[in-house]
Design a protein around this motif. Structure first.
Motif, short mmCIF file in Angstrom:
data_model
loop_
_atom_site.label_atom_id
_atom_site.label_comp_id
_atom_site.label_asym_id
_atom_site.label_seq_id
_atom_site.Cartn_x
_atom_site.Cartn_y
_atom_site.Cartn_z
N SER A 159 76.72 39.64 48.04
CA SER A 159 76.18 40.96 47.69
C SER A 159 74.93 41.26 48.49
O SER A 159 74.74 42.37 49.00
N ASN B 277 65.22 40.07 49.84
CA ASN B 277 64.26 39.71 48.79
C ASN B 277 64.15 38.19 48.70
O ASN B 277 65.13 37.51 48.37
N LEU C 78 63.13 36.29 46.56
CA LEU C 78 63.46 35.76 45.23
C LEU C 78 64.84 35.11 45.24
O LEU C 78 65.11 34.19 44.47
N TYR C 79 65.73 35.61 46.10
CA TYR C 79 67.10 35.11 46.14
C TYR C 79 67.39 34.18 47.32
O TYR C 79 68.47 33.63 47.40
N ILE D 104 67.95 33.10 40.09
CA ILE D 104 68.59 34.11 39.24
C ILE D 104 69.49 34.96 40.14
O ILE D 104 69.40 34.91 41.37
N PRO E 109 70.66 38.88 41.27
CA PRO E 109 70.10 40.23 41.24
C PRO E 109 70.60 40.99 40.01
O PRO E 109 71.80 40.97 39.72
N PRO E 110 69.69 41.65 39.29
CA PRO E 110 70.13 42.35 38.07
C PRO E 110 71.29 43.30 38.30
O PRO E 110 72.20 43.39 37.46
N SER E 111 71.29 44.02 39.43
CA SER E 111 72.33 45.04 39.63
C SER E 111 73.72 44.44 39.76
O SER E 111 74.71 45.17 39.73
N PRO F 159 67.25 37.55 32.42
CA PRO F 159 67.86 37.33 33.74
C PRO F 159 69.16 36.54 33.64
O PRO F 159 69.33 35.70 32.75
N ARG G 299 71.58 33.79 35.37
CA ARG G 299 71.32 32.65 36.25
C ARG G 299 72.62 31.97 36.69
O ARG G 299 73.63 32.04 35.96
#
Lengths: 160, 190
Positions: free
Chosen positions: B52, B60, B62-63, B77, B79-81, B130, B132
Motif C-alpha cells: 500500500s 512516512n 513510522l512504517y 502499526i 496505516p490507519p487508512s 492502532p 498492528r
C-alpha cells in the motif's frame, strides 16, 4: 533516539495551506492500488469491463486506495507524529490513467478536546485539470508540545 | 439472475416472500441489524502495508523505520487508512468455489433491487486503537439507510449507507467505516 515532531498544533493555525502534491497516474498506479487494497473488482484492472460494463472511459482508482492517497498527503505534512482521527471523502468523478492528480488542503479549524488532544481539521481536494474529483475532510491529531505524542493515547484519552 | 448480480441470500429471500415481494420492505428488515460478523481470513501483515505504501509512494518513517515506530507507537502499526484491507477476502482460497465479496450487504442490496451497477460515493472512516501486524480483526456490517429511487447521470437507482465496525482479537474497537453506495441501472438498460 528521540524523534522531534515535524509539526505541532501551534504551527498549523486555521487558514494554513498544505503543500500541493502532484502525481501522474498510470494504469500501474490504478492496478497496484487496487491489488494493495485487495480489491479484485474488474473495473480497477480490466479496461474492457470498465468501458463496456461500467460506462467509464477507463479503469479508475478505487475508494480504499484514494483513502491511502489522502493519508499520504496528510502525513507528508504532519510527519510521523500526526495521527488520523477520521476522514470523510466524497467522490465526484473518477481518476483515470493519464490523469495528473493534484492534492490541495487547508486547515479549517484547530481545537484541543477535553482529553487534551490537539486537533487540526483539514479540508482537502483531489483535482485533475482543475476539476475536483474528490473532496475530503479529515481530523488529524498533532502534538500540542514537543513532548506530546498523540499515538500514546488510548481509551477515553482518544476520542476521534 | 441478472448479469452483475449475486444470488440473494436466504434471509433476504425469506424477507422478500414475507413482504409480498416488496424489496423496500424486505430491505427495511436489515436496517440497524448487525450482519455478516466475520473474522479476517489472515492476520495483519507488513507485506500488504508495504504494498500500500508503495502504491502511494508514502515514505512516512513510522512504517519504514523500526526505531521511529518503537518510539512513537511501541512497535510497528499499519496505516490507519488500510483498515478495510484486513477484512477483504483473498480472490481465492482452498475449498471456496465462488469469489468472495467484501461488503456483502452492498451486493445483497444490488440483488434485492435488481440494480446491476453500483458505485461508492461517500466514505467516512473513524480510527480508534492502532492496528498492528499479527492482529486478526473481526467485522460486522450494519445497513443504516436506504433512499427513495433517484436518477443521476449514471442511471436510476437507490443510495444506501452501510457501516462496517472493526474490532481486534482482544475486542478493542479499532475503527468504524461508513460507506454510501449508489446501485443503479444504466438508462439504456431500463
Amino acid at each position: 533516539m528521540t524523534t522531534a515532531p515535524t509539526l505541532v498544533l501551534a504551527d498549523a493555525p486555521s487558514g494554513t495551506a498544505l503543500p500541493q502534491l502532484r502525481y501522474d497516474v498510470s494504469a500501474t498506479t490504478v492496478v497496484l492500488g487496487a491489488l494493495a487494497t485487495r480489491d479484485w473488482r474488474p473495473m480497477h484492472h480490466d479496461k474492457d469491463f470498465a468501458v463496456n460494463r461500467n460506462g467509464t472511459q477507463d479503469i479508475f482508482l478505487n475508494t480504499p486506495n484514494q483513502a491511502a492517497w489522502f493519508e499520504r498527503y496528510l502525513t507528508d505534512w504532519t510527519g510521523p507524529h500526526g495521527r488520523l482521527g477520521s476522514i470523510t471523502f466524497r467522490m465526484r468523478g473518477s481518476v483515470f490513467p493519464g490523469d495528473t492528480m493534484v492534492f490541495t488542503g487547508e486547515v479549517t479549524e484547530t481545537s484541543i478536546d477535553e482529553a487534551g488532544v490537539g486537533w487540526a481539521h483539514v479540508s482537502m481536494a483531489l483535482s485533475v485539470n482543475g476539476e475536483i474529483k474528490t473532496t475530503a475532510a479529515a481530523t488529524v491529531a498533532l502534538p500540542t508540545t514537543n513532548d506530546d505524542n498523540p499515538w500514546q493515547r488510548r481509551g477515553d484519552a482518544w476520542r476521534p | 439472475m441478472t448479469q452483475g448480480l449475486t444470488p440473494l441470500p436466504e434471509h433476504l429471500e425469506v424477507a422478500l416472500v414475507a413482504h409480498g415481494g416488496d424489496p423496500v420492505a424486505a430491505a427495511s428488515t436489515m436496517l440497524g441489524v448487525p450482519q455478516y460478523t466475520t473474522a479476517g481470513d489472515f492476520p495483519v501483515e507488513m507485506g500488504y502495508v508495504w504494498s500500500s505504501l508503495a502504491s502511494t509512494e508514502n515514505g512516512n518513517p513510522l512504517y519504514w523505520d523500526a526505531a521511529v515506530s518503537d518510539e512513537l507507537t511501541e512497535g510497528p502499526i499499519a496505516p490507519p487508512s488500510m483498515i478495510s484491507v484486513w477484512f477483504r477476502p483473498h480472490h481465492w482460497a482452498p475449498g471456496r468455489s465462488e469469489v468472495a465479496l467484501p461488503l456483502q450487504v452492498h451486493f445483497d442490496l444490488k440483488s434485492l433491487f435488481g440494480l446491476p451497477e453500483a458505485v461508492m460515493t461517500d466514505n467516512t472512516i473513524t480510527f480508534y486503537d492502532p492496528v498492528r501486524p499479527g492482529d486478526l480483526l473481526t467485522t460486522h456490517q450494519v445497513l443504516t439507510s436506504i433512499s427513495e429511487e433517484k436518477t443521476t447521470k449514471l442511471g436510476t437507482g437507490r443510495f444506501w449507507v452501510i457501516e462496517v465496525v472493526y474490532n481486534n482479537q482482544d475486542g478493542a474497537l479499532v475503527g468504524i467505516e461508513s460507506y454510501t453506495g449508489f446501485g443503479y441501472k444504466r438508462e439504456e438498460a431500463r
